[in-house]
Design an enzyme around this catalytic site. Sequence first.
Site, PDB file in Angstrom:
ATOM      1  N   HIS A 164      -1.155  -8.032  12.648  1.00 22.25           N
ATOM      2  CA  HIS A 164      -0.915  -9.351  13.220  1.00 22.25           C
ATOM      3  C   HIS A 164      -2.183 -10.205  13.159  1.00 22.25           C
ATOM      4  O   HIS A 164      -2.178 -11.317  12.693  1.00 22.25           O
ATOM      5  CB  HIS A 164      -0.490  -9.231  14.685  1.00 22.25           C
ATOM      6  CG  HIS A 164       0.757  -8.448  14.868  1.00 22.25           C
ATOM      7  ND1 HIS A 164       1.283  -8.159  16.088  1.00 22.25           N
ATOM      8  CD2 HIS A 164       1.580  -7.885  13.964  1.00 22.25           C
ATOM      9  CE1 HIS A 164       2.383  -7.462  15.940  1.00 22.25           C
ATOM     10  NE2 HIS A 164       2.584  -7.276  14.655  1.00 22.25           N
ATOM     11  N   GLU A 165      -3.254  -9.622  13.659  1.00 23.00           N
ATOM     12  CA  GLU A 165      -4.459 -10.421  13.820  1.00 23.00           C
ATOM     13  C   GLU A 165      -5.117 -10.751  12.485  1.00 23.00           C
ATOM     14  O   GLU A 165      -5.414 -11.895  12.197  1.00 23.00           O
ATOM     15  CB  GLU A 165      -5.470  -9.674  14.703  1.00 23.00           C
ATOM     16  CG  GLU A 165      -4.952  -9.363  16.082  1.00 23.00           C
ATOM     17  CD  GLU A 165      -4.913 -10.586  16.979  1.00 23.00           C
ATOM     18  OE1 GLU A 165      -5.468 -11.615  16.587  1.00 23.00           O
ATOM     19  OE2 GLU A 165      -4.309 -10.494  18.049  1.00 23.00           O
TER      20      GLU A 165
ATOM     21  N   HIS B 249       0.624  -4.586   2.821  1.00 18.32           N
ATOM     22  CA  HIS B 249      -0.778  -4.749   3.221  1.00 18.32           C
ATOM     23  C   HIS B 249      -1.004  -6.205   3.623  1.00 18.32           C
ATOM     24  O   HIS B 249      -1.592  -6.492   4.642  1.00 18.32           O
ATOM     25  CB  HIS B 249      -1.699  -4.333   2.074  1.00 18.32           C
ATOM     26  CG  HIS B 249      -3.161  -4.438   2.409  1.00 18.32           C
ATOM     27  ND1 HIS B 249      -4.151  -3.950   1.599  1.00 18.32           N
ATOM     28  CD2 HIS B 249      -3.811  -4.991   3.451  1.00 18.32           C
ATOM     29  CE1 HIS B 249      -5.342  -4.186   2.147  1.00 18.32           C
ATOM     30  NE2 HIS B 249      -5.154  -4.818   3.262  1.00 18.32           N
TER      31      HIS B 249
ATOM     32  N   GLN C  66       0.833  -1.210   0.000  1.00 25.96           N
ATOM     33  CA  GLN C  66       0.000   0.000   0.000  1.00 25.96           C
ATOM     34  C   GLN C  66       0.861   1.250   0.000  1.00 25.96           C
ATOM     35  O   GLN C  66       1.971   1.271   0.533  1.00 25.96           O
ATOM     36  CB  GLN C  66      -1.008  -0.011   1.139  1.00 25.96           C
ATOM     37  CG  GLN C  66      -0.519  -0.458   2.479  1.00 25.96           C
ATOM     38  CD  GLN C  66      -1.669  -0.754   3.443  1.00 25.96           C
ATOM     39  OE1 GLN C  66      -2.842  -0.708   3.078  1.00 25.96           O
ATOM     40  NE2 GLN C  66      -1.333  -1.042   4.673  1.00 25.96           N
TER      41      GLN C  66
ATOM     42  N   LYS D  32      -6.820 -14.234   8.769  1.00 27.32           N
ATOM     43  CA  LYS D  32      -7.586 -14.211   7.521  1.00 27.32           C
ATOM     44  C   LYS D  32      -6.828 -14.860   6.367  1.00 27.32           C
ATOM     45  O   LYS D  32      -7.396 -15.627   5.602  1.00 27.32           O
ATOM     46  CB  LYS D  32      -7.941 -12.767   7.171  1.00 27.32           C
ATOM     47  CG  LYS D  32      -8.812 -12.640   5.947  1.00 27.32           C
ATOM     48  CD  LYS D  32      -9.339 -11.239   5.779  1.00 27.32           C
ATOM     49  CE  LYS D  32     -10.200 -11.123   4.536  1.00 27.32           C
ATOM     50  NZ  LYS D  32     -10.634  -9.740   4.294  1.00 27.32           N
ATOM     51  N   HIS D  33      -5.549 -14.521   6.234  1.00 28.94           N
ATOM     52  CA  HIS D  33      -4.790 -15.000   5.072  1.00 28.94           C
ATOM     53  C   HIS D  33      -3.771 -16.083   5.420  1.00 28.94           C
ATOM     54  O   HIS D  33      -3.603 -17.034   4.683  1.00 28.94           O
ATOM     55  CB  HIS D  33      -4.074 -13.818   4.411  1.00 28.94           C
ATOM     56  CG  HIS D  33      -4.996 -12.718   4.028  1.00 28.94           C
ATOM     57  ND1 HIS D  33      -5.912 -12.826   3.017  1.00 28.94           N
ATOM     58  CD2 HIS D  33      -5.171 -11.470   4.542  1.00 28.94           C
ATOM     59  CE1 HIS D  33      -6.604 -11.700   2.908  1.00 28.94           C
ATOM     60  NE2 HIS D  33      -6.175 -10.865   3.833  1.00 28.94           N
TER      61      HIS D  33
ATOM     62  N   PHE E  33      -3.535  -5.110  17.035  1.00 29.85           N
ATOM     63  CA  PHE E  33      -2.705  -4.674  15.923  1.00 29.85           C
ATOM     64  C   PHE E  33      -3.166  -5.463  14.697  1.00 29.85           C
ATOM     65  O   PHE E  33      -2.883  -6.629  14.541  1.00 29.85           O
ATOM     66  CB  PHE E  33      -1.250  -4.951  16.255  1.00 29.85           C
ATOM     67  CG  PHE E  33      -0.284  -4.384  15.259  1.00 29.85           C
ATOM     68  CD1 PHE E  33      -0.653  -3.387  14.372  1.00 29.85           C
ATOM     69  CD2 PHE E  33       1.018  -4.843  15.230  1.00 29.85           C
ATOM     70  CE1 PHE E  33       0.241  -2.870  13.465  1.00 29.85           C
ATOM     71  CE2 PHE E  33       1.930  -4.333  14.328  1.00 29.85           C
ATOM     72  CZ  PHE E  33       1.544  -3.345  13.446  1.00 29.85           C
TER      73      PHE E  33
HETATM   74  O1  U2P Z   1      -9.750  -5.459  -2.077  1.00 32.47           O
HETATM   75  C1  U2P Z   1     -10.473  -5.263  -0.910  1.00 32.47           C
HETATM   76  C2  U2P Z   1     -10.080  -6.281   0.172  1.00 32.47           C
HETATM   77  O2  U2P Z   1     -10.358  -7.614  -0.247  1.00 32.47           O
HETATM   78  C3  U2P Z   1      -9.376  -8.502   0.294  1.00 32.47           C
HETATM   79  N1  U2P Z   1      -8.651  -9.158  -0.833  1.00 32.47           N
HETATM   80  C4  U2P Z   1      -8.606  -8.592  -2.058  1.00 32.47           C
HETATM   81  C5  U2P Z   1      -7.952  -9.217  -3.103  1.00 32.47           C
HETATM   82  C6  U2P Z   1      -7.349 -10.466  -2.889  1.00 32.47           C
HETATM   83  O3  U2P Z   1      -6.743 -11.062  -3.782  1.00 32.47           O
HETATM   84  N2  U2P Z   1      -7.410 -11.000  -1.645  1.00 32.47           N
HETATM   85  C7  U2P Z   1      -8.035 -10.388  -0.604  1.00 32.47           C
HETATM   86  O4  U2P Z   1      -8.063 -10.881   0.515  1.00 32.47           O
HETATM   87  C8  U2P Z   1      -8.462  -7.667   1.167  1.00 32.47           C
HETATM   88  O5  U2P Z   1      -8.991  -7.698   2.490  1.00 32.47           O
HETATM   89  P1  U2P Z   1      -8.109  -7.455   3.820  1.00 32.47           P
HETATM   90  O6  U2P Z   1      -6.994  -8.438   3.823  1.00 32.47           O
HETATM   91  O7  U2P Z   1      -7.621  -6.053   3.741  1.00 32.47           O
HETATM   92  O8  U2P Z   1      -9.073  -7.672   4.942  1.00 32.47           O
HETATM   93  C9  U2P Z   1      -8.615  -6.295   0.503  1.00 32.47           C
HETATM   94  O9  U2P Z   1      -8.247  -5.235   1.324  1.00 32.47           O
END
Ligand code: U2P
Length: 261
Positions: A131-132, A74, A43, A137-138, A128
């Site tokens: 971290h969380e 990001h 970002q 999420k990913h 934070f």
């Molecule tokens: O683009 C808006 C939000 O969708 C999530 N995103 C987007 C594209 C992708 O390939 N994967 C994905 O997770 C992101 O969510 P965040 O991780 O910020 O919660 C992105 O900000």
Amino acid sequence: MASFSAQIPLCFALMMAICLLIGVNGSIEGGQREFDYFALSLQWPGTICRQTRHCCSSNACCRGSNSPTEFTIHGLWPDYNDGTWPACCARTQFDVKEISTLLDALEKYWPSLYCGKSSTCFSGKGLFWAHEVAIEKHGTCSSPVIRDEYSYFITTINVYFKYNVTKILNEAGYVPTNSERYPLGGIVSAIENSFRATPEVVCSKEAVEEIRLCFYKDFKPRNCLGSKTSCPKYVSLPAYVSMGSEESESDIAWIPDDEAL
Ligand code: U2P
């Protein structure tokens, strides 16, 4: 033709076979199938920080002259080739001790640029967000390539250092400025020339907000999906304006961190 009662075990066996097949093909905890590739999403603080209306201690936009001036992380996102992505694949016990040696780097290169980001997975709130949200999420969907918290963060930081997008753009003449616009194609080409694959650029109005680099599972560069961009033909790369300087917003409110969540 088989009777209805004979069809029930047949259907059950078929369903079991499908489940087994998905498992063999790499289903991950939580039932979501294994991801196809990674996107490293970066970002641009110059764009995000100029939208800041609230400050709190965890918002790096509010660090005055120490606020970030380069692309920051990001997230490292596991994605699918169809443009969707898995999310929140497992509950995790985030343990800050596991990444204590990385905290300085995370604060600097992977800071929150907002107040009030809470975890979107299992209705928990994080002190934070980086971290969380990132790990829950990913990170939990990055299996089997990345399997634990430390690996998720160190891998992301290493990839971020390997491909320094800010440096690539600066060396090609694309420097932060509030008085000029650059051709989007020029920015994309500069990254392609160095990274050897096509990035995705995300804009907020005319300003570059994110640049995403994509990778195969072995972290070799690959093209991001060629979906339509949110950017116009000419884009800006706004320079960071320190809070409190004459150009910055005068109505920025400081709020306590617990209210920010
Ligand atoms: O683009 C808006 C939000 O969708 C999530 N995103 C987007 C594209 C992708 O390939 N994967 C994905 O997770 C992101 O969510 P965040 O991780 O910020 O919660 C992105 O900000």
